[in-house]
Enzyme design. Structure first.
Site, PDB file in Angstrom:
ATOM      1  N   GLU A   1       6.571   5.169   0.733  1.00 10.13           N
ATOM      2  CA  GLU A   1       7.495   6.017   1.491  1.00 10.13           C
ATOM      3  C   GLU A   1       7.008   7.451   1.292  1.00 10.13           C
ATOM      4  O   GLU A   1       7.454   8.167   0.409  1.00 10.13           O
ATOM      5  CB  GLU A   1       8.928   5.822   0.979  1.00 10.13           C
ATOM      6  CG  GLU A   1       9.986   6.523   1.804  1.00 10.13           C
ATOM      7  CD  GLU A   1      10.504   7.788   1.125  1.00 10.13           C
ATOM      8  OE1 GLU A   1      11.223   8.553   1.790  1.00 10.13           O
ATOM      9  OE2 GLU A   1      10.198   8.021  -0.060  1.00 10.13           O
TER      10      GLU A   1
ATOM     11  N   ASP B   1       9.337   4.922  -3.797  1.00 10.65           N
ATOM     12  CA  ASP B   1      10.055   6.104  -3.337  1.00 10.65           C
ATOM     13  C   ASP B   1       9.240   7.355  -3.670  1.00 10.65           C
ATOM     14  O   ASP B   1       8.976   7.648  -4.832  1.00 10.65           O
ATOM     15  CB  ASP B   1      11.426   6.152  -4.021  1.00 10.65           C
ATOM     16  CG  ASP B   1      12.280   7.303  -3.535  1.00 10.65           C
ATOM     17  OD1 ASP B   1      12.584   7.336  -2.333  1.00 10.65           O
ATOM     18  OD2 ASP B   1      12.629   8.163  -4.363  1.00 10.65           O
TER      19      ASP B   1
END
Length: 644
Positions: free
Chosen positions: A404, A375
């Site tokens: 990401e 993330d």
């Protein structure tokens, strides 16, 4: 220092990332290509080899490099297994090829070639000395025939050229100054279809909290739709302090579940399981059940802690403190994340912080996880990720990290070089024909270190075009993601049910699942779910759609229509045409030179639309397409021949 007798200079080696610091990307089973410039000091012919070996072996395998002209050479090697390969190139003045070329030129000019024949005999004598036992008789025979009276046809034959390539007699090889590496990963790194859902939103009835068991009941449907990766947000206990409420309210109301990315409370941290989802055994069972359906579970690595995460009290030095002694919560102005504390990677105890995060990854690997979605990795030190991926590869070489990373292009590039197997991209904001064409061309130039994963939406991003709620927009955005890139994903139930309500003026979902438990009608069918199922099946049946760096845009003199051809080495050829206008029927001539698909101008062929089953016979450079968004704004043609 190289010997002064080495007369070839090697430069322009590709792929070479940051002077060899980073490894190029490869795939077990795929062909790996290397190019280089070999510069010589004269008219003499130059030859070269690609040298490559797996990290577990000592002996080099040599592959002859093809002369592309203008001093550029190319070599290919099939990566037969996962792991690191070491490669380099070498080159030399090829006196045998020079001999053959000079002989040809002098014969054409009717000059005496007595000395050239003598030189050929000497060269083939040396070849015979180095040859394998089964080749010696023929080489000795050629040598004998060269001494005859009518030798020119033999000396200039393709057979002699082939022997020269097979048994080069370089006097002085120049070896490139660096040994480079390529990391060959498993197939999932290059070909995947991701489905993102929140396990807590999988309960069969509204108002209930979903579990790993209710998530498992959805696996047959996901497999039937054709997805092979199930990506879930963090499954750990959620912080209670400063918990966020519905629509990112600063204060949660009683009973609100909180944001899964606020990891940790008194029940544990990144190595614990949220009890309302189930137990660790339940999660391991979900991983096994997914695998039985051909699906991998991708875990979300949130490198942050809730205020009540055990690490906050155990290791307060890992976090940044304000002047008043309180810990600074995460911010990305104007956004505030009061429910999460970021790590201070400049702290004095950074080494133990790194090791603790590595141990989390190793813990998940022991649970059976082999896909990790990082993330926002661009918000953590690059050196940390480089170290973590290197440490993980040494113990779990089949574990893939996916970034990401919606951030600056050069930062995305660096994350790819560091070792992330896939990267999220700007596809989500590329909508027009010009934007898409330019962006895919840009990515094609980065294939040595960057594998894009295209998402039309995420649980963080509700892009403005989808906020229209128009069915053709959802159809085209899905189709572009799934066919332009071999890796793609959707924020599952939200996308397939075409939910589009937005937080006013923002690219965010209203009533987002990040802050509350949702209830979805999992058995709902519409044109989009039918298309998803069909396209995923077509992707698995057509190898041209299983790679990203094999794409050529074709000319359509209509900016509302975009077309692209994808070709695989086994001959599979797929042509996609998309109407980007969600309101109007669009048509145009399509320019597809037959040479691009290995056909002659006078040879007809079939374009078989795998979405509808319709077939058309095409021939020559120009043909015709027409797409109505009210029916289906897409063609997915497989090119087939011969025509009966």
């Amino acid at each position: 220092m190289e010997s002064g007798t080495c007369r070839v200079y090697i430069t322009g080696v590709f792929p070479e990332l940051e002077e060899g610091r980073f490894s190029a990307k490869g795939l077990a089973g795929d062909v790996f290509t290397v190019e280089a410039d070999f510069l010589s000091d004269s008219f003499e012919r130059v030859s070269g080899h690609l040298l490559i070996r797996h990290e577990t072996r000592q002996e080099w395998e040599r592959v002859r490099m093809e002369d592309l002209g203008n001093d550029r050479f190319r070599g290919h090697f099939r990566l037969t297994e996962t792991g690191f390969y070491v490669f380099t190139v070498e080159a030399w003045i090829d006196h045998a090829l020079t001999w053959q070329e000079n002989l040809r030129i002098k014969l054409q000019d009717r000059q005496s070639v007595e000395h050239e024949i003598a030189e050929g005999i000497r060269l083939f004598s040396r070849m015979a000395e180095d040859a394998a036992p089964e080749d010696k008789p023929r080489l000795e025979q050629i040598n004998s025939e060269l001494a005859g009276t009518d030798t020119f046809h033999l000396a200039l034959s393709q057979e002699v050229t082939d022997w020269i390539h097979r048994y080069p007699v370089p006097r002085h090889r120049t070896r490139y100054r660096r040994e480079l590496t390529v990391f060959a990963e498993r197939e999932r790194a290059a070909f995947s279809a991701w489905y993102n859902l929140f396990p807590r939103s999988t309960a069969p009835a509204k108002g209930l909290h979903g579990t790993f068991a209710t998530t498992a009941k959805l696996l047959p449907r996901m497999a039937e739709l054709g997805f092979d990766v199930l990506q879930i947000p963090p499954v750990h206990p959620i912080g209670r302090q400063f918990r966020k409420g519905r629509n990112n309210a600063a204060v949660a109301q009683p009973g609100e579940p909180g944001v899964p990315y606020a990891v940790g409370n008194e029940l544990g941290g990144h190595d614990a399981i949220h009890p309302e989802l189930g137990t660790l055994d339940d999660f391991r069972h979900l991983i096994r059940q997914a695998a039985a359906h051909g699906i991998e579970i991708a875990m979300d690595l949130a490198v942050q802690c809730a205020p009540d995460h055990p690490w906050v009290s155990q290791h307060p030095g890992w976090f940044r403190h304000r002047p008043d002694g309180s810990i600074q919560y995460a911010e990305n102005p104007p956004h505030k994340y009061q429910d999460s504390y970021p790590f201070d990677f400049e702290c004095d105890d950074w080494e133990n912080l790194w090791k603790a995060l590595r141990d989390v990854v190793f813990c998940w690997a022991e649970w059976g996880v082999r896909l990790i979605r990082a993330d926002q990795p661009h918000g953590k030190p690059f050196l940390f990720w480089e170290w973590l991926i290197r440490e993980t590869r040494a113990k779990y070489p089949d574990l893939l990290f996916v970034a990401e990373s919606f951030t600056k292009p050069k930062t995305i590039d660096l994350l790819g070089k560091i070792g992330f197997a896939q990267n999220y991209t700007y596809f989500i904001w590329r909508n027009t024909k010009e934007e898409l064409t330019e962006y895919v061309h840009e990515l094609a130039g980065k294939s040595a270190f960057l594998r894009p994963n295209f998402w039309p939406n995420t649980h963080d991003i509700n892009p403005f075009p989808l906020q229209s709620g128009l069915e053709p927009v959802f159809l085209t955005r899905f189709f572009l993601a799934a066919t332009l890139s071999s890796n793609y994903g959707i924020y599952g139930p939200v996308f397939e049910q075409m939910y589009h309500e937005a937080f006013p003026g923002q690219e965010e979902y209203l009533n987002s699942e990040k802050y509350e438990i949702a209830h979805w009608e999992w058995d709902r069918e519409n044109k989009l779910t039918l298309l998803i199922r069909l396209v995923n099946r077509i992707r698995k049946e057509n190898s041209a759609l299983q790679r990203t760096d094999n794409l050529t845009f074709v000319h359509l003199p209509n900016d509302a229509l975009i077309g692209y051809l994808k070709v695989h080495e086994n001959g599979n050829q797929v042509l996609c045409v998309v109407n980007l206008d969600p309101h109007h029927r669009q048509s145009a001539g399509i320019y597809l030179p037959p040479a691009l698909i290995g056909r002659r101008e006078d040879e007809p062929y079939l374009v078989h639309d795998l979405l509808t089953g319709n077939r058309w016979q095409w021939q020559g450079d120009w043909n015709y397409v027409e797409l109505d968004p009210a029916i289906l704004p897409l063609h997915l043609f497989r090119i087939e021949y011969p025509v009966s």
